[in-house]
Scaffold this motif. Structure first.
Motif, short mmCIF file in Angstrom:
data_model
loop_
_atom_site.label_atom_id
_atom_site.label_comp_id
_atom_site.label_asym_id
_atom_site.label_seq_id
_atom_site.Cartn_x
_atom_site.Cartn_y
_atom_site.Cartn_z
N LYS A 1 -45.59 4.02 -17.79
CA LYS A 1 -46.25 5.24 -18.26
C LYS A 1 -45.26 5.98 -19.16
CE LYS A 1 -47.31 8.04 -15.00
NZ LYS A 1 -47.95 8.81 -13.93
N LEU A 2 -45.73 6.34 -20.36
CA LEU A 2 -44.93 7.10 -21.31
C LEU A 2 -45.48 8.52 -21.35
CD1 LEU A 2 -44.92 4.45 -24.18
CD2 LEU A 2 -43.16 4.79 -22.44
N GLY A 3 -44.61 9.52 -21.18
CA GLY A 3 -45.03 10.92 -21.19
C GLY A 3 -44.55 11.62 -22.45
N TYR A 4 -45.47 12.28 -23.14
CA TYR A 4 -45.17 12.98 -24.39
C TYR A 4 -45.38 14.48 -24.22
CZ TYR A 4 -45.45 8.38 -26.56
OH TYR A 4 -45.24 7.07 -26.89
N TYR A 5 -44.44 15.25 -24.76
CA TYR A 5 -44.53 16.70 -24.77
C TYR A 5 -44.35 17.17 -26.20
CZ TYR A 5 -43.67 21.58 -23.55
OH TYR A 5 -43.74 22.94 -23.44
N ASN A 6 -45.32 17.90 -26.72
CA ASN A 6 -45.31 18.33 -28.12
C ASN A 6 -45.06 17.15 -29.06
OD1 ASN A 6 -45.80 21.02 -27.49
ND2 ASN A 6 -43.63 21.49 -27.28
N GLY A 7 -45.69 16.03 -28.77
CA GLY A 7 -45.60 14.85 -29.62
C GLY A 7 -44.33 14.03 -29.44
N GLN A 8 -43.40 14.47 -28.58
CA GLN A 8 -42.15 13.74 -28.37
C GLN A 8 -42.18 13.03 -27.03
OE1 GLN A 8 -38.75 16.40 -28.74
NE2 GLN A 8 -37.99 15.01 -30.29
N LEU A 9 -41.77 11.77 -27.03
CA LEU A 9 -41.67 11.00 -25.80
C LEU A 9 -40.50 11.54 -24.99
CD1 LEU A 9 -42.60 8.55 -24.13
CD2 LEU A 9 -40.96 7.19 -25.43
N ILE A 10 -40.78 12.02 -23.76
CA ILE A 10 -39.71 12.58 -22.93
C ILE A 10 -39.61 11.93 -21.55
CG2 ILE A 10 -39.76 14.83 -24.09
CD1 ILE A 10 -41.17 15.90 -21.51
N ARG A 11 -40.59 11.11 -21.15
CA ARG A 11 -40.56 10.45 -19.84
C ARG A 11 -41.00 9.01 -19.97
NH1 ARG A 11 -39.13 14.83 -18.84
NH2 ARG A 11 -39.74 16.36 -17.31
N ILE A 12 -40.40 8.15 -19.16
CA ILE A 12 -40.85 6.77 -19.03
C ILE A 12 -40.72 6.40 -17.56
CG2 ILE A 12 -38.58 5.90 -19.72
CD1 ILE A 12 -40.06 3.39 -20.75
#
Length: 158
Positions: free
Chosen positions: A89-100
């Motif tokens: 699972k890839l998590g994006y905040y304001n268009g930026q990938l911040i979690r994997i």
């Protein structure tokens, strides 16, 4: 309500669309110990879960509150590892990938099916695969900073 019922309730409510469910130990009137059942659901599902709680538990009443919720945008991808394909699972905040994060069910399956790592935590195995270049079939660079750069993630705290 018997504690054996909670396992059933957890599974039923999640399968019926609850976003999350948890219990808290509390004291009620006259200092009686009790278990508070908390369910997070979409507003459209509120009446469904009120019905379920009244019909499936020993409650005589329900209190509810409305909450705001902020979530990361999510994407799922499969990666090939030495243990087979896993979903990440890839998590994006304001268009930026911040979690994997490797998916729990895949980790569980690897842990159950792996004979060489039966006692090792599946998440540790998968994080090693994701970030260790010494792993036979690593997915991302060893350094977390290198991994963040490769995935387009920020290398400093937000």
């Amino acid at each position: 309500m018997s504690s054996e019922v909670y396992s059933y309730i957890y599974e039923k409510f999640i399968n019926d669309g609850a976003l999350d469910i948890y219990t808290q130990s509390i004291y009620m009137k006259k200092n009686r110990p009790a278990i508070k059942l908390c369910i997070l659901c979409k507003e459209d599902d509120l009446n469904k879960f009120i019905d379920l709680m009244i019909l499936q538990t020993s409650t005589f009443g329900i209190r509810y509150s409305k909450y705001n919720r902020v979530t990361l945008d999510r994407k799922f991808t499969k990666i090939e590892t030495e243990y087979g394909k896993i979903t990440v699972k890839l998590g994006y905040y304001n268009g930026q990938l911040i979690r994997i994060t490797p998916e729990y069910e895949d980790c569980k399956k690897i842990s159950i099916n792996s004979t060489s790592h039966r006692t090792e935590n599946a998440f540790k195995i998968l994080f090693k695969i994701l970030f260790d270049t010494n792993s036979q079939n690593y997915a991302f660079p060893k350094s977390s900073i290198q991994a963040r750069k490769k995935l387009g993630m920020p290398t400093k705290s937000i």
